[in-house]
Design an enzyme around this catalytic site. Structure first.
Site, PDB file in Angstrom:
ATOM      1  N   GLU A  76      -9.475   3.603   1.888  1.00  0.00           N
ATOM      2  CA  GLU A  76      -8.908   3.712   0.541  1.00  0.00           C
ATOM      3  C   GLU A  76      -7.833   2.669   0.254  1.00  0.00           C
ATOM      4  O   GLU A  76      -7.584   2.346  -0.903  1.00  0.00           O
ATOM      5  CB  GLU A  76      -8.340   5.128   0.336  1.00  0.00           C
ATOM      6  CG  GLU A  76      -6.913   5.360   0.849  1.00  0.00           C
ATOM      7  CD  GLU A  76      -6.753   5.198   2.354  1.00  0.00           C
ATOM      8  OE1 GLU A  76      -7.770   5.240   3.074  1.00  0.00           O
ATOM      9  OE2 GLU A  76      -5.615   4.998   2.822  1.00  0.00           O
TER      10      GLU A  76
ATOM     11  N   ARG B  83      -7.679  -0.544   0.724  1.00  0.00           N
ATOM     12  CA  ARG B  83      -8.201  -1.748   0.056  1.00  0.00           C
ATOM     13  C   ARG B  83      -8.569  -1.442  -1.398  1.00  0.00           C
ATOM     14  O   ARG B  83      -8.509  -2.330  -2.249  1.00  0.00           O
ATOM     15  CB  ARG B  83      -9.414  -2.275   0.849  1.00  0.00           C
ATOM     16  CG  ARG B  83     -10.545  -1.301   0.965  1.00  0.00           C
ATOM     17  CD  ARG B  83     -11.529  -1.651   2.081  1.00  0.00           C
ATOM     18  NE  ARG B  83     -11.065  -1.215   3.407  1.00  0.00           N
ATOM     19  CZ  ARG B  83     -11.719  -1.414   4.542  1.00  0.00           C
ATOM     20  NH1 ARG B  83     -12.857  -2.061   4.547  1.00  0.00           N
ATOM     21  NH2 ARG B  83     -11.229  -0.982   5.704  1.00  0.00           N
TER      22      ARG B  83
ATOM     23  N   ASP C 235      -2.703  10.122   3.706  1.00  0.00           N
ATOM     24  CA  ASP C 235      -4.106   9.733   3.830  1.00  0.00           C
ATOM     25  C   ASP C 235      -4.860  10.749   4.684  1.00  0.00           C
ATOM     26  O   ASP C 235      -4.803  10.706   5.906  1.00  0.00           O
ATOM     27  CB  ASP C 235      -4.201   8.332   4.451  1.00  0.00           C
ATOM     28  CG  ASP C 235      -5.650   7.852   4.571  1.00  0.00           C
ATOM     29  OD1 ASP C 235      -6.548   8.503   3.990  1.00  0.00           O
ATOM     30  OD2 ASP C 235      -5.868   6.827   5.251  1.00  0.00           O
TER      31      ASP C 235
ATOM     32  N   LYS D 108       0.847  -1.204   0.000  1.00  0.00           N
ATOM     33  CA  LYS D 108       0.000   0.000   0.000  1.00  0.00           C
ATOM     34  C   LYS D 108       0.877   1.247   0.000  1.00  0.00           C
ATOM     35  O   LYS D 108       1.652   1.475   0.918  1.00  0.00           O
ATOM     36  CB  LYS D 108      -0.913   0.002   1.233  1.00  0.00           C
ATOM     37  CG  LYS D 108      -1.708   1.301   1.433  1.00  0.00           C
ATOM     38  CD  LYS D 108      -2.661   1.226   2.623  1.00  0.00           C
ATOM     39  CE  LYS D 108      -3.322   2.583   2.893  1.00  0.00           C
ATOM     40  NZ  LYS D 108      -4.222   2.551   4.076  1.00  0.00           N
TER      41      LYS D 108
ATOM     42  N   ASP E 175     -12.308   7.008   3.390  1.00  0.00           N
ATOM     43  CA  ASP E 175     -11.135   6.767   4.231  1.00  0.00           C
ATOM     44  C   ASP E 175     -10.725   5.285   4.227  1.00  0.00           C
ATOM     45  O   ASP E 175      -9.669   4.936   4.734  1.00  0.00           O
ATOM     46  CB  ASP E 175     -11.404   7.247   5.662  1.00  0.00           C
ATOM     47  CG  ASP E 175     -10.125   7.428   6.464  1.00  0.00           C
ATOM     48  OD1 ASP E 175      -9.034   7.392   5.868  1.00  0.00           O
ATOM     49  OD2 ASP E 175     -10.235   7.619   7.699  1.00  0.00           O
TER      50      ASP E 175
ATOM     51  N   LYS F 279     -10.438  12.774   7.979  1.00  0.00           N
ATOM     52  CA  LYS F 279     -10.005  12.328   9.306  1.00  0.00           C
ATOM     53  C   LYS F 279     -10.020  13.480  10.304  1.00  0.00           C
ATOM     54  O   LYS F 279      -9.974  14.647   9.931  1.00  0.00           O
ATOM     55  CB  LYS F 279      -8.565  11.787   9.222  1.00  0.00           C
ATOM     56  CG  LYS F 279      -8.432  10.428   8.568  1.00  0.00           C
ATOM     57  CD  LYS F 279      -6.984   9.972   8.607  1.00  0.00           C
ATOM     58  CE  LYS F 279      -6.815   8.615   7.951  1.00  0.00           C
ATOM     59  NZ  LYS F 279      -7.551   7.527   8.604  1.00  0.00           N
TER      60      LYS F 279
ATOM     61  N   ASP G 153       1.477   6.180   5.716  1.00  0.00           N
ATOM     62  CA  ASP G 153       0.509   5.269   5.094  1.00  0.00           C
ATOM     63  C   ASP G 153       1.053   4.617   3.812  1.00  0.00           C
ATOM     64  O   ASP G 153       0.337   3.881   3.133  1.00  0.00           O
ATOM     65  CB  ASP G 153      -0.804   6.024   4.814  1.00  0.00           C
ATOM     66  CG  ASP G 153      -2.029   5.124   4.964  1.00  0.00           C
ATOM     67  OD1 ASP G 153      -1.915   4.069   5.614  1.00  0.00           O
ATOM     68  OD2 ASP G 153      -3.091   5.485   4.424  1.00  0.00           O
TER      69      ASP G 153
END
Ligand code: BES
Ligand code: MN
Ligand code: ZN
Length: 467
Positions: free
Chosen positions: A324, A326, A245, A240, A322, A252, A263
């Site tokens: 994201e 996956r 993020d 990833k 959020d 967030k 992230d």
């Protein structure tokens, strides 16, 4: 004093016994005490390092001792040191791992964040050479441990450097350049970087839905490390690579949001593993796949309720922008199929729920394949970089049902780490697949904020000895 200590004591004319007799040193775990100005024996200085109570001696106090000794040495003018800590063997660790983990601990202790502090930096440690004393019978295994330990350390350091960078420096384009640099440094590493038009042509609508709100263009980075026989099926690592993020439109909370620069730790662990394998010249084939982009809100950003089509053709209702990770990973996993991999492992800072479940010490390990789960978990134990298995099961996948598309990208609050894994599971038909959720283990927060370089030791151990 055990055997090794007695030998050094004798060689130095009883310098250690004198310190002990005076009561200056208790041997508490990671306690250090320097003896300087010696006139006899092979060394002018001896650093005593505590290993704690004899009964409890093993991997953990051993690693702490090596780390503490290195920290002390790094503050002095010492350029050369020889460790006698494993001379009598370390209970519970094979000589290969005793040597390898000594190398890793030394390098971890010497690692410095490439910070942007303007004050004068403390001097670079003089320490350049560290020797290990081991029994003759263990020498060959220890030498292998040193070689692999150096590779793993180089890989971990690369992961740390990338993950510690701020997101205004470490963008998807920066990662793509770093990938090209890595490929230039190692003959066995090839890299291909795909830009947005190609990503669109591949049909990665799920990946592209995450990047929509960002001004920074996405990249798909594809490594091929060829150390094995030509034509031998590779292992695929999918990392990833969200370089920041914000949560997107499902924004967030502000507190701690800076940590979302980490992230891309899964991506960084793929870079680090490739670097380690190339340094070691490991005799295997591995592909590394890194979808990388930012997750930002904007007038163009994906909105809750939007429906996107993944490369696999499955439609996804994005209920929460959020979730994201996956969305980029499912397309990365689908892309891995073109390499006919014998196993696919994705690595991601995927869920806060995994941090709640396991904290910082174990990462989450998910796989429907018993053997694959077992081999990864065993590699984590050996490498001292542990993973704990959590279930993937139909009961949880069902929670991802959507009225409008093949699936939703989130379920409820319950079992968040598991439902995230189950989302990815839907894209792995016919693959041998495992998922590592490293949200808690990839970086530390608070005063020691920074990347840990994990799970490079686990992944490399698995690729060398378990895959
Ligand atoms: N990158 C985060 C996960 C994360 C959280 C990593 C905390 C490290 C520390 C991920 O993209 C995310 O936001 N996940 C959501 C999922 C939720 C919306 C279902 C989460 O965990 O809150
Ligand atoms: Mn997120
Ligand atoms: Zn994320």
């Amino acid at each position: 004093l055990a055997e090794a200590g007695r030998k050094v004591d004798r060689a130095s004319g009883g310098a250690i016994s004198r310190v002990l007799k005076r009561g200056d040193f208790s041997g508490k775990a990671a306690e250090t005490f320097p003896i300087v100005g010696l006139r006899r024996g092979p060394a002018e200085r001896i650093l005593l390092v505590g290993l704690g109570p004899k009964a409890g001696f093993g991997r953990k106090p051993y690693r702490r001792a090596v780390y503490a000794a290195t920290q002390w040495l790094a503050k002095t003018g010492a350029a050369n040191a020889v460790s006698w800590l494993a001379a009598d063997g370390v209970p519970g660790i094979e000589p290969y791992y005793a040597a390898r983990q000594a190398v890793e601990s030394v390098n971890n202790a010497l690692y410095r964040i490439p910070d942007r502090k303007t004050a004068k930096k403390p001097p670079v440690p003089k320490l350049t050479h560290v020797g290990l004393v081991v029994a003759d019978a263990d020498a060959a295994n220890a030498e292998r441990g040193v070689k692999d330990g150096r590779g793993i350390s180089a890989g971990s350091a690369l992961m740390k450097d990338l993950a510690n960078l701020p997101a205004n420096v470490c963008t998807p384009r920066y990662l793509a350049d770093a990938a090209k640099t890595l490929a230039k440094e190692h003959k066995a590493v090839r890299v291909q970087v795909l830009e947005e038009p190609e990503i669109r042509r591949l049909g990665m609508g799920s990946f592209l839905s995450v990047t929509r709100g960002s001004e920074e263009p996405p990249r798909l980075i594809v490594f091929e490390y060829s150390g094995g026989r030509k034509g031998e099926a590779p292992v695929a690592l999918v990392g990833k690579g969200i370089t920041f993020d914000t949560g997107g439109i499902s924004l967030k909370q502000p507190s701690g949001m800076d940590e979302m620069k980490f992230d891309m730790s899964g991506a960084a662990s793929v870079f680090g593993s490739i670097k380690a394998l190339a340094t070691i010249a490991a005799p295997i084939n591995v592909v590394g796949i890194v979808p990388t982009c930012e997750n930002m809100p904007s007038g163009r950003a994906t909105k809750p309720g939007d429906i996107v089509t993944s490369m696999a053709g499955k439609t996804i209702e994005v209920l929460n922008t959020d979730a994201e990770g996956r969305l980029i990973l499912c397309d990365g996993i689908t892309y891995s199929r073109r390499f006919k991999p014998r196993a696919v492992v994705d690595i991601a800072t995927l869920t806060g729920a995994c941090v709640v479940a396991l904290g910082a010490h174990y990462c989450g390990l998910f796989s429907p394949d018993e053997k694959l789960a077992e081999s990864l978990s065993a590699a984590g134990e050996r490498a001292d970089d542990r993973a704990w298995r959590l279930p993937v099961a139909e009961e949880y996948s069902e929670l991802l049902k959507s009225n409008f598309a093949d699936m939703a990208n989130v379920a409820g609050r319950e079992a968040g780490a598991i439902t995230a894994a189950c989302f990815l599971w839907k894209f792995t038909d016919g693959l041998k697949w495992a998922h590592l959720d490293i949200a808690g283990s990839a970086y530390l927060t608070g005063t020691h904020k920074g990347s840990t370089g994990r799970p490079v030791p686990l992944l490399v151990d698995w690729l060398l000895h378990g895959a």
